[in-house]
Design an enzyme around this catalytic site. Sequence first.
Site, short mmCIF file in Angstrom:
data_model
loop_
_atom_site.label_atom_id
_atom_site.label_comp_id
_atom_site.label_asym_id
_atom_site.label_seq_id
_atom_site.Cartn_x
_atom_site.Cartn_y
_atom_site.Cartn_z
N LYS A 82 0.88 -1.14 0.01
CA LYS A 82 -0.04 -0.12 0.08
C LYS A 82 1.06 1.36 -0.10
O LYS A 82 1.99 1.21 0.79
CB LYS A 82 -0.83 0.02 1.27
CG LYS A 82 -1.71 1.20 1.41
CD LYS A 82 -2.90 1.61 0.47
CE LYS A 82 -3.72 2.86 0.80
NZ LYS A 82 -4.20 3.23 -0.41
N SER A 83 0.56 2.31 -0.72
CA SER A 83 1.23 3.57 -0.68
C SER A 83 1.26 3.93 0.58
O SER A 83 0.27 4.23 1.25
CB SER A 83 0.47 4.71 -1.49
OG SER A 83 0.55 4.12 -2.87
N ASN A 142 -13.83 4.97 -5.05
CA ASN A 142 -13.13 4.98 -3.70
C ASN A 142 -12.49 6.25 -3.61
O ASN A 142 -12.45 7.08 -4.42
CB ASN A 142 -12.17 3.93 -3.66
CG ASN A 142 -10.98 4.42 -4.18
OD1 ASN A 142 -10.09 5.28 -3.27
ND2 ASN A 142 -10.43 4.29 -5.41
N GLY A 156 -8.31 7.95 0.70
CA GLY A 156 -7.36 9.00 1.47
C GLY A 156 -6.12 8.46 2.04
O GLY A 156 -5.70 9.07 3.02
N LEU A 157 -5.47 7.32 1.24
CA LEU A 157 -4.22 7.03 1.79
C LEU A 157 -4.22 6.28 3.33
O LEU A 157 -3.13 6.80 4.02
CB LEU A 157 -3.03 7.80 1.61
CG LEU A 157 -2.90 8.30 0.07
CD1 LEU A 157 -1.67 9.46 -0.18
CD2 LEU A 157 -2.19 6.95 -0.67
N CYS A 197 -2.44 10.16 -6.46
CA CYS A 197 -3.67 9.87 -5.44
C CYS A 197 -4.54 10.89 -5.65
O CYS A 197 -4.14 12.09 -5.40
CB CYS A 197 -3.23 9.60 -4.38
SG CYS A 197 -4.48 9.55 -3.15
N LYS A 243 3.80 5.92 -10.63
CA LYS A 243 2.35 5.85 -10.80
C LYS A 243 1.63 6.82 -11.41
O LYS A 243 1.61 8.09 -10.56
CB LYS A 243 1.75 5.13 -9.55
CG LYS A 243 0.20 4.74 -9.56
CD LYS A 243 -0.08 3.51 -10.04
CE LYS A 243 -1.48 3.07 -9.99
NZ LYS A 243 -1.80 2.37 -8.72
N GLY A 276 -12.22 -0.48 -12.44
CA GLY A 276 -12.98 -1.46 -13.02
C GLY A 276 -13.11 -1.09 -14.44
O GLY A 276 -12.49 -0.61 -15.22
C1 SIN Z 1 -6.31 5.89 -1.68
O1 SIN Z 1 -5.88 5.63 -0.74
O2 SIN Z 1 -7.14 7.14 -1.59
C2 SIN Z 1 -5.99 5.46 -3.14
C3 SIN Z 1 -4.54 5.42 -3.49
C4 SIN Z 1 -4.54 6.03 -4.65
O3 SIN Z 1 -5.31 6.26 -5.53
O4 SIN Z 1 -3.22 6.40 -5.32
#
Ligand code: SIN
Length: 314
Positions: free
Chosen positions: A46-47, A70, A73-74, A133, A167, A224
């Site tokens: 996970k980031s 989604n 928010g990391l 993100c 990314k 998706g």
């Molecule tokens: C998130 O945690 O909000 C998703 C991460 C991302 O889209 O980079």
Amino acid sequence: MVASLDTTFLDHSYENPFMNASGVHCMSTKELDELSNSKASTFITKSSTSVKRAGNPEPRYRSVPLGSINSMGLPNEGFEYYLEYATKYQKKNSKANPIFFSVAGMSVSENLKMLRALQDSDFHGIVELNLSCPNVPGKPQVAYDFELIKEILTQVFEFFTKPLGVKLPPYFDFAHFDAVAKILNQYPLAYVNCINSIGNGLYIDAHNESVVIKPKNGFGGLGGEYVKPTALANVRAFYTRLNPSIKVIGTGGIKTGQDAFEHLLCGATMLQVGTELCEEGVTVFTRLENELKEIMDRKGYTSIEQFRGKLKSL
Ligand code: SIN
């Protein structure tokens, strides 16, 4: 089945091109262990941010008819948690191929701090810098600010010598594909990952006349089936514009072996699975591999290199 899914990525030979997309099934050590025991050929964490984050209020992920929305928010356990896992994993699996470590700082200096720590650590895998993100309130996506991409990468490559990819968010205009590729081609990047979710979509529950996730009044990243054509376009656009030394990872809308085949045809080398992994769990990798092999057998391909990047124009 005779088709082989062997994939060479940065001089390492992976059993197949499949792995998770960062954010899905990779928050805890339990989930990471499940990925490592699955048919995915490698995995990404996970980031992370320097310190643990709770992320946005729930509900913040919803499965919707053609994919997902989604605004997480990391949320993450913090940089040290993932670094400890990754270095332990490497020691325990000394013959395994490199794994990926994702970072997404809230500022240039936070990113530099984490990358310096990775540079000085025993981690010898691949690092992904998440510039895309869309879900942190008040923080625009870095990769839509082209000057900022340059500023970050210039500073990173002053000290960072391990394999590093970025990314990217989706881009929607040829002028932007050209401009971003021109910037990225100036750096010794190992790869680009196309795409993160399509930022700030809005899914509506018409019956309840309501949004379906709580943060940002319902705005969130789409994944998706909604995103596959955009993902393919970005994979293709960067594959045809970047120096051949910069590989492309294809992410977005991979639900079936055919989706995987299409990403490979556009030029992707590795493939990341997000929404469908969330839907189906880690057994998705077994199904995707079988489906991709069936397609290759039917078409008479024995290796991915026979068709990778060879999309025909009319
Ligand atoms: C998130 O945690 O909000 C998703 C991460 C991302 O889209 O980079």
